[in-house]
Design a protein around this motif. Structure first.
Motif, PDB file in Angstrom:
ATOM      1  N   ASP A  67     -29.288  25.574  53.533  1.00 37.97           N
ATOM      2  CA  ASP A  67     -30.713  25.283  53.393  1.00 37.97           C
ATOM      3  C   ASP A  67     -30.858  23.851  52.889  1.00 37.97           C
ATOM      4  OD1 ASP A  67     -33.443  25.398  53.186  1.00 37.97           O
ATOM      5  OD2 ASP A  67     -33.508  26.952  51.642  1.00 37.97           O
ATOM      6  N   HIS A  68     -31.951  23.211  53.282  1.00 39.91           N
ATOM      7  CA  HIS A  68     -32.264  21.908  52.703  1.00 39.91           C
ATOM      8  C   HIS A  68     -32.657  22.119  51.242  1.00 39.91           C
ATOM      9  CE1 HIS A  68     -33.378  20.706  57.029  1.00 39.91           C
ATOM     10  NE2 HIS A  68     -32.222  20.155  56.731  1.00 39.91           N
ATOM     11  N   VAL A  69     -32.146  21.280  50.378  1.00 39.55           N
ATOM     12  CA  VAL A  69     -32.480  21.362  48.957  1.00 39.55           C
ATOM     13  C   VAL A  69     -33.105  20.035  48.548  1.00 39.55           C
ATOM     14  CG1 VAL A  69     -30.178  20.607  48.243  1.00 39.55           C
ATOM     15  CG2 VAL A  69     -31.604  21.886  46.646  1.00 39.55           C
ATOM     16  N   MET A  70     -34.112  20.104  47.686  1.00 44.15           N
ATOM     17  CA  MET A  70     -34.841  18.879  47.348  1.00 44.15           C
ATOM     18  C   MET A  70     -35.041  18.729  45.848  1.00 44.15           C
ATOM     19  SD  MET A  70     -38.703  19.879  48.549  1.00 44.15           S
ATOM     20  CE  MET A  70     -39.428  21.465  48.122  1.00 44.15           C
ATOM     21  N   ASN A  71     -35.241  17.483  45.471  1.00 45.49           N
ATOM     22  CA  ASN A  71     -35.626  17.125  44.113  1.00 45.49           C
ATOM     23  C   ASN A  71     -37.017  16.503  44.194  1.00 45.49           C
ATOM     24  OD1 ASN A  71     -35.535  16.523  41.338  1.00 45.49           O
ATOM     25  ND2 ASN A  71     -34.714  14.474  41.738  1.00 45.49           N
ATOM     26  N   ILE A  72     -37.927  16.932  43.334  1.00 47.73           N
ATOM     27  CA  ILE A  72     -39.313  16.480  43.401  1.00 47.73           C
ATOM     28  C   ILE A  72     -39.626  15.569  42.216  1.00 47.73           C
ATOM     29  CG2 ILE A  72     -41.730  17.188  43.476  1.00 47.73           C
ATOM     30  CD1 ILE A  72     -40.819  19.875  44.580  1.00 47.73           C
ATOM     31  N   LEU A  73     -40.125  14.369  42.520  1.00 50.18           N
ATOM     32  CA  LEU A  73     -40.588  13.440  41.493  1.00 50.18           C
ATOM     33  C   LEU A  73     -42.105  13.333  41.572  1.00 50.18           C
ATOM     34  CD1 LEU A  73     -38.029  10.485  41.809  1.00 50.18           C
ATOM     35  CD2 LEU A  73     -37.908  12.479  40.306  1.00 50.18           C
ATOM     36  N   SER A  74     -42.752  13.191  40.429  1.00 48.91           N
ATOM     37  CA  SER A  74     -44.209  13.031  40.386  1.00 48.91           C
ATOM     38  C   SER A  74     -44.557  11.837  39.513  1.00 48.91           C
ATOM     39  CB  SER A  74     -44.880  14.298  39.819  1.00 48.91           C
ATOM     40  OG  SER A  74     -44.674  15.399  40.683  1.00 48.91           O
ATOM     41  N   PHE A  75     -45.572  11.076  39.946  1.00 50.91           N
ATOM     42  CA  PHE A  75     -46.003   9.881  39.226  1.00 50.91           C
ATOM     43  C   PHE A  75     -47.515   9.908  39.071  1.00 50.91           C
ATOM     44  CE2 PHE A  75     -42.082   8.982  41.390  1.00 50.91           C
ATOM     45  CZ  PHE A  75     -41.325   8.298  40.448  1.00 50.91           C
ATOM     46  N   GLU A  76     -47.985   9.474  37.914  1.00 54.74           N
ATOM     47  CA  GLU A  76     -49.420   9.492  37.624  1.00 54.74           C
ATOM     48  C   GLU A  76     -50.094   8.233  38.147  1.00 54.74           C
ATOM     49  OE1 GLU A  76     -52.163   9.227  33.634  1.00 54.74           O
ATOM     50  OE2 GLU A  76     -50.433  10.571  33.576  1.00 54.74           O
ATOM     51  N   ILE A  77     -51.270   8.442  38.781  1.00 60.70           N
ATOM     52  CA  ILE A  77     -52.092   7.325  39.241  1.00 60.70           C
ATOM     53  C   ILE A  77     -53.358   7.293  38.382  1.00 60.70           C
ATOM     54  CG2 ILE A  77     -53.361   6.339  41.193  1.00 60.70           C
ATOM     55  CD1 ILE A  77     -51.486   7.818  43.041  1.00 60.70           C
ATOM     56  N   PRO A  78     -53.669   6.193  37.693  1.00 62.50           N
ATOM     57  CA  PRO A  78     -54.847   6.134  36.814  1.00 62.50           C
ATOM     58  C   PRO A  78     -56.141   6.397  37.590  1.00 62.50           C
ATOM     59  CG  PRO A  78     -53.393   4.265  36.427  1.00 62.50           C
ATOM     60  CD  PRO A  78     -52.894   4.942  37.658  1.00 62.50           C
ATOM     61  N   ILE A  79     -57.090   7.043  36.926  1.00 60.70           N
ATOM     62  CA  ILE A  79     -58.377   7.342  37.538  1.00 60.70           C
ATOM     63  C   ILE A  79     -59.092   6.061  37.969  1.00 60.70           C
ATOM     64  CG2 ILE A  79     -60.651   8.362  37.170  1.00 60.70           C
ATOM     65  CD1 ILE A  79     -58.461  10.411  37.374  1.00 60.70           C
ATOM     66  N   THR A  80     -58.978   4.999  37.168  1.00 57.51           N
ATOM     67  CA  THR A  80     -59.638   3.737  37.512  1.00 57.51           C
ATOM     68  C   THR A  80     -59.113   3.185  38.840  1.00 57.51           C
ATOM     69  OG1 THR A  80     -57.980   2.612  36.137  1.00 57.51           O
ATOM     70  CG2 THR A  80     -60.117   3.109  35.124  1.00 57.51           C
ATOM     71  N   THR A  81     -57.859   3.388  39.095  1.00 57.35           N
ATOM     72  CA  THR A  81     -57.275   2.940  40.370  1.00 57.35           C
ATOM     73  C   THR A  81     -57.816   3.753  41.529  1.00 57.35           C
ATOM     74  OG1 THR A  81     -55.237   2.257  39.263  1.00 57.35           O
ATOM     75  CG2 THR A  81     -55.124   2.615  41.642  1.00 57.35           C
ATOM     76  N   LEU A  82     -57.941   5.067  41.318  1.00 57.67           N
ATOM     77  CA  LEU A  82     -58.437   5.944  42.372  1.00 57.67           C
ATOM     78  C   LEU A  82     -59.869   5.613  42.768  1.00 57.67           C
ATOM     79  CD1 LEU A  82     -57.054   9.379  41.122  1.00 57.67           C
ATOM     80  CD2 LEU A  82     -56.272   8.121  43.100  1.00 57.67           C
ATOM     81  N   GLU A 229     -43.528  -3.442  44.187  1.00 58.40           N
ATOM     82  CA  GLU A 229     -44.842  -3.568  44.817  1.00 58.40           C
ATOM     83  C   GLU A 229     -44.787  -3.035  46.252  1.00 58.40           C
ATOM     84  OE1 GLU A 229     -45.924  -7.656  44.528  1.00 58.40           O
ATOM     85  OE2 GLU A 229     -46.613  -7.459  42.450  1.00 58.40           O
ATOM     86  N   PRO A 230     -45.862  -2.444  46.773  1.00 61.03           N
ATOM     87  CA  PRO A 230     -47.203  -2.346  46.167  1.00 61.03           C
ATOM     88  C   PRO A 230     -47.409  -1.096  45.312  1.00 61.03           C
ATOM     89  CG  PRO A 230     -47.310  -1.571  48.409  1.00 61.03           C
ATOM     90  CD  PRO A 230     -45.886  -1.997  48.188  1.00 61.03           C
ATOM     91  N   LEU A 231     -46.458  -0.133  45.338  1.00 60.41           N
ATOM     92  CA  LEU A 231     -46.689   1.107  44.594  1.00 60.41           C
ATOM     93  C   LEU A 231     -46.757   0.861  43.093  1.00 60.41           C
ATOM     94  CD1 LEU A 231     -44.524   3.785  46.460  1.00 60.41           C
ATOM     95  CD2 LEU A 231     -46.990   3.447  46.532  1.00 60.41           C
ATOM     96  N   SER A 232     -46.018  -0.119  42.604  1.00 60.03           N
ATOM     97  CA  SER A 232     -46.026  -0.378  41.163  1.00 60.03           C
ATOM     98  C   SER A 232     -47.413  -0.810  40.682  1.00 60.03           C
ATOM     99  CB  SER A 232     -45.004  -1.463  40.819  1.00 60.03           C
ATOM    100  OG  SER A 232     -45.317  -2.679  41.480  1.00 60.03           O
ATOM    101  N   ASP A 233     -48.263  -1.287  41.612  1.00 58.37           N
ATOM    102  CA  ASP A 233     -49.608  -1.719  41.233  1.00 58.37           C
ATOM    103  C   ASP A 233     -50.548  -0.540  40.995  1.00 58.37           C
ATOM    104  OD1 ASP A 233     -48.827  -4.354  41.491  1.00 58.37           O
ATOM    105  OD2 ASP A 233     -49.466  -4.487  43.594  1.00 58.37           O
ATOM    106  N   ILE A 234     -50.237   0.626  41.555  1.00 60.44           N
ATOM    107  CA  ILE A 234     -51.152   1.765  41.414  1.00 60.44           C
ATOM    108  C   ILE A 234     -50.567   2.913  40.599  1.00 60.44           C
ATOM    109  CG2 ILE A 234     -52.277   1.231  43.609  1.00 60.44           C
ATOM    110  CD1 ILE A 234     -50.765   3.597  44.815  1.00 60.44           C
ATOM    111  N   VAL A 235     -49.244   2.925  40.405  1.00 63.06           N
ATOM    112  CA  VAL A 235     -48.609   4.015  39.657  1.00 63.06           C
ATOM    113  C   VAL A 235     -48.518   3.655  38.185  1.00 63.06           C
ATOM    114  CG1 VAL A 235     -46.447   5.257  39.300  1.00 63.06           C
ATOM    115  CG2 VAL A 235     -47.321   4.922  41.626  1.00 63.06           C
ATOM    116  N   ASP A 236     -48.900   4.597  37.336  1.00 60.13           N
ATOM    117  CA  ASP A 236     -48.888   4.366  35.894  1.00 60.13           C
ATOM    118  C   ASP A 236     -47.530   4.730  35.298  1.00 60.13           C
ATOM    119  OD1 ASP A 236     -49.518   3.845  33.316  1.00 60.13           O
ATOM    120  OD2 ASP A 236     -50.844   5.564  33.035  1.00 60.13           O
ATOM    121  N   LYS A 237     -47.133   5.997  35.462  1.00 58.00           N
ATOM    122  CA  LYS A 237     -45.873   6.443  34.869  1.00 58.00           C
ATOM    123  C   LYS A 237     -45.385   7.698  35.588  1.00 58.00           C
ATOM    124  CE  LYS A 237     -48.342   9.168  31.383  1.00 58.00           C
ATOM    125  NZ  LYS A 237     -48.573   9.406  29.945  1.00 58.00           N
ATOM    126  N   GLU A 238     -44.118   8.024  35.364  1.00 57.69           N
ATOM    127  CA  GLU A 238     -43.552   9.241  35.947  1.00 57.69           C
ATOM    128  C   GLU A 238     -43.963  10.448  35.111  1.00 57.69           C
ATOM    129  OE1 GLU A 238     -39.236  11.209  37.271  1.00 57.69           O
ATOM    130  OE2 GLU A 238     -39.357   9.091  36.707  1.00 57.69           O
TER     131      GLU A 238
END
Length: 331
Positions: A67-82, A229-238
């Motif tokens: 089976d394919h196995v995965m690792n999931i990472l999540s990063f927060e995007i600030p509301i002001t950016t959205l 960049e460019p993701l570093s401009d919109i991502v706050d933290k992991e």
């Protein structure tokens, strides 16, 4: 062929006494080996232990699970950016990267997409479930289906018309890091002689160093992409879930997830005609038949197996008819 119905009764299907009649098993990589083992086809020691009459000793039934196995990472995007249209637009972060040298896939997705996929998954069991044989069972299934549909439409409406709800959903970036060609191999074995009991699925995820090394390297690459960049401009933290482990290898082992792309659990007991070795007039045509694990989801591969099985059956029938015609002419 004897079939045990949902109410416990038994029904028999009599095959015609000719070479054209066959049984085709197509229950998937989990339930096909389960069905065979319950029918007395599988590892001899297991069947004897569970007091199942042995029809054919075939140790390969239930082996070879991948089976394919995965690792999931999540990063927060600030509301002001959205809320800034020049910085971010809904559903804009959806992309898939594949590193052939590493045999890994990085699937980027925003939180809004997840809200669409999860409700849809509620309906998936109904597309695979056989109709109930009782009025009560059909009524219960219908009520559950209606409830799932209502939840699906409610969430989709909230996403479409309520900005604050949509913003909350889209305030994260997810990366699904997938081992495309896993080498770890597991098993599927029944736990009892009761068809209602789920089988024991030993996935053996990341038991091979190759798979773990791949996830560790691909996870490092994913973080490097987010921090550039460019993701570093919109991502706050992991966003870290659960207990934090400084050892990356151990952390990945704890949080890895399956893709549910299971294959291979009957491939070791089939010939090149998809027939079960040692059993006449029985073919298996589904993901369990695959002798290899595809890099992609198994839907297309399973359809190809079904098409191949159909062509094999057609060729077999044509040969039988030709032999019958020639035999008649000789007489």
């Amino acid at each position: 062929v004897v079939i045990r119905m949902e109410d416990g009764s038994l029904e028999s299907i009599i095959l015609q006494n000719d070479e054209a009649s066959e049984v085709i098993v197509s229950c998937g990589a989990i339930d096909s080996p389960k069905l065979l083992q319950l029918s007395g086809i599988g590892p001899k020691d297991l069947l004897q232990k569970l007091e199942i009459p042995l029809v054919h000793d075939c140790p390969a039934v239930g082996e070879g699970l991948k089976d394919h196995v995965m690792n999931i990472l999540s990063f927060e995007i600030p509301i002001t950016t959205l809320l800034d249209p020049e910085m971010f637009s809904p559903n804009s972060i959806n992309a898939s990267l594949y590193d052939e040298s590493l045999d890994a896939q990085l699937l980027f997705t925003d939180g809004g997409s997840t809200a669409h996929y999860l409700p849809l998954s509620l309906l998936e069991p109904f597309s695979e479930k056989a109709p109930s044989l009782t009025v009560y069972g059909r009524a219960k299934d219908a009520m559950a289906y209606i409830a799932a549909c209502l939840l699906l439409y409610t969430l989709q409406t909230m996403i479409a018309y309520i900005p604050s709800y949509r913003v909350k959903l889209e305030s994260s970036l997810g990366i699904l890091i997938n081992v495309m060609k896993p080498t770890s191999v597991g098993t599927v074995m029944i736990r009892s002689n009761d068809p209602n009991d789920a089988p024991l699925i030993d996935t053996q995820y990341l038991s091979e160093e190759h798979d773990l090394d791949t996830l560790v390297k691909a996870t490092k690459i994913a973080r490097e992409i987010v921090n550039a960049e460019p993701l570093s401009d919109i991502v706050d933290k992991e966003i870290l879930f659960g207990e934090v482990d400084d050892d990356e290898r151990q952390a990945i082992k704890k949080r890895c997830s399956p893709y549910h792309h299971s294959t291979g659990t009957c491939s070791g007991c089939l010939d090149d005609q998809l027939r079960l070795k040692g059993i006449g007039r029985l073919r298996i045509a589904d993901a369990s038949s695959l002798p290899f694990h595809p890099r992609v989801p198994t839907n297309a591969s399973s359809m190809a197996v079904g098409a191949r099985c159909a062509s094999l059956i057609a060729a077999h029938l044509a040969l039988q008819q030709e032999e019958g015609t020639n035999g008649g002419k000789e007489k």
